[in-house]
Enzyme design. Structure first.
Site, PDB file in Angstrom:
ATOM      1  N   LYS A 176     -10.516   0.422  -2.608  1.00 22.68           N
ATOM      2  CA  LYS A 176     -10.406   0.181  -1.172  1.00 22.68           C
ATOM      3  C   LYS A 176     -10.698   1.451  -0.388  1.00 22.68           C
ATOM      4  O   LYS A 176      -9.867   2.359  -0.348  1.00 22.68           O
ATOM      5  CB  LYS A 176      -9.006  -0.330  -0.830  1.00 22.68           C
ATOM      6  N   LYS A 194      -6.963   3.473  -3.365  1.00 24.60           N
ATOM      7  CA  LYS A 194      -7.423   3.459  -1.972  1.00 24.60           C
ATOM      8  C   LYS A 194      -7.641   4.890  -1.511  1.00 24.60           C
ATOM      9  O   LYS A 194      -6.874   5.785  -1.857  1.00 24.60           O
ATOM     10  CB  LYS A 194      -6.351   2.755  -1.131  1.00 24.60           C
ATOM     11  N   ASP A 214       0.862  -1.186   0.000  1.00 21.28           N
ATOM     12  CA  ASP A 214       0.000   0.000   0.000  1.00 21.28           C
ATOM     13  C   ASP A 214       0.899   1.237   0.000  1.00 21.28           C
ATOM     14  O   ASP A 214       1.438   1.617   1.047  1.00 21.28           O
ATOM     15  CB  ASP A 214      -0.908   0.007   1.238  1.00 21.28           C
TER      16      ASP A 214
END
Length: 308
Positions: free
Chosen positions: A244, A208, A145
């Site tokens: 996400k 995300k 991430d």
């Protein structure tokens, strides 16, 4: 392909009206609710990102990831043999080896995700970001991430943003890359759309919303805009990019609402761990509590449910 984003316009009042309507959606009940909640569990990135993380609390998190819902509750729902686990365990790079070793010892194939690239601020040199990514992969992380440099968005340096994300993608190697946009710090919904597009063009497997450390994290207006960008990118290229939302999602009801929104905006095919994740640290506890209530008709005492 800057032509895609040069004329982007986001109708903010319309987006916000749609977001308000989402908040009024009626939630599902009974067995339908239990089914949606179990689906949400399989899409959770069970996370601990604290300065006081230790090998022991990472181990506890991993065991909870393997058995997120009590076995007797799953048996009551006839779901005990379906292999329900969370989508991934997410930790800092220094704790990746602890998580990988614990999951391996438990005979579990849940992927370990690691935040990297100057998380959460992104205010570190690019060389440092790339080194951190490579180390996390070397330690065994199968998902990375990364977090973008917000300054590149705020100053309109789209080519530089693309190049930074592209280099991060290359550093990830075989690992999947989720690109955190930190939407609460991008200034406008138009910038959220543009940053989403650039991140996908540069090879992100997921986009995300947030690090979870910003003042404003996952919100429905931002989610709508990012999902519209994903849909546009899919129409133009045929590539499916995951989504996400992360930060501030703490209740079972919120989790179901996000699932319903993904179903409405992107379709049922996105409702899999391969294309949808929920970034959360405390959400699983409330989901298990709601499933306990569905099965028994009463809420569990604090000591009756294992800590996540």
């Amino acid at each position: 392909e800057l032509g895609w984003i040069s004329k982007v316009y986001v109708n903010r009042p319309a987006v916000e009206r749609h977001a308000e309507q989402i908040k009024k959606w009626k939630t599902v009940k009974g067995n339908w609710q239990a089914a949606w909640l179990l689906k949400a569990v399989t899409c959770i990135d069970l996370t601990t990102l604290s300065g006081d993380d230790t090998p022991s609390n990472v181990q506890r998190l991993c065991f909870k990831a393997k058995r997120p819902i009590r076995e007797d509750l799953l048996k009551a729902l006839d779901m005990h043999d379906k292999g329900i686990t969370v989508g991934a365990v997410c930790v800092y790079p220094a704790r990746v080896s602890d998580a990988v070793n614990t999951l391996k010892a438990a005979g579990c194939n849940i992927p370990v995700a690691s935040v990297a690239a100057g998380f959460p601020s992104g205010q570190t040199p690019l060389e440092t970001k790339l080194t951190e990514i490579k180390l996390a992969v070397e330690y065994g992380a199968r998902e990375i991430d990364i977090v973008i440099s917000r300054s590149l968005v705020l100053t309109g340096q789209w080519e530089s943003l693309y190049e930074e994300i592209r280099l991060c993608r290359a550093a990830c190697g075989e690992a999947h890359m989720k690109t955190i946009l930190a939407t609460g710090e991008l200034g406008s919904l138009a910038n959220v759309y543009k940053a989403s597009m650039i991140a996908m063009m540069a090879g992100s497997d997921f986009i995300k919303t947030s690090t979870g450390k910003e003042v404003e994290n996952a919100t429905f207006p931002v989610g709508i805009v990012m999902m519209r960008a994903i849909k546009e990118y899919y129409w133009q290229t045929g590539y499916k990019v995951g989504f996400k939302p992360a930060g501030g999602i703490r209740t079972a009801k919120e989790a179901i609402t996000w699932l319903m929104l993904v179903k409405e905006e992107l379709g049922v095919e996105w409702l899999t761990p391969e294309l949808f994740r929920l970034g959360a640290s405390s959400l699983l506890g409330d989901i298990e509590q709601q499933i306990f209530y569905h099965v028994t008709g009463s809420y569990a005492l604090q000591h009756e449910l294992a800590m996540a």
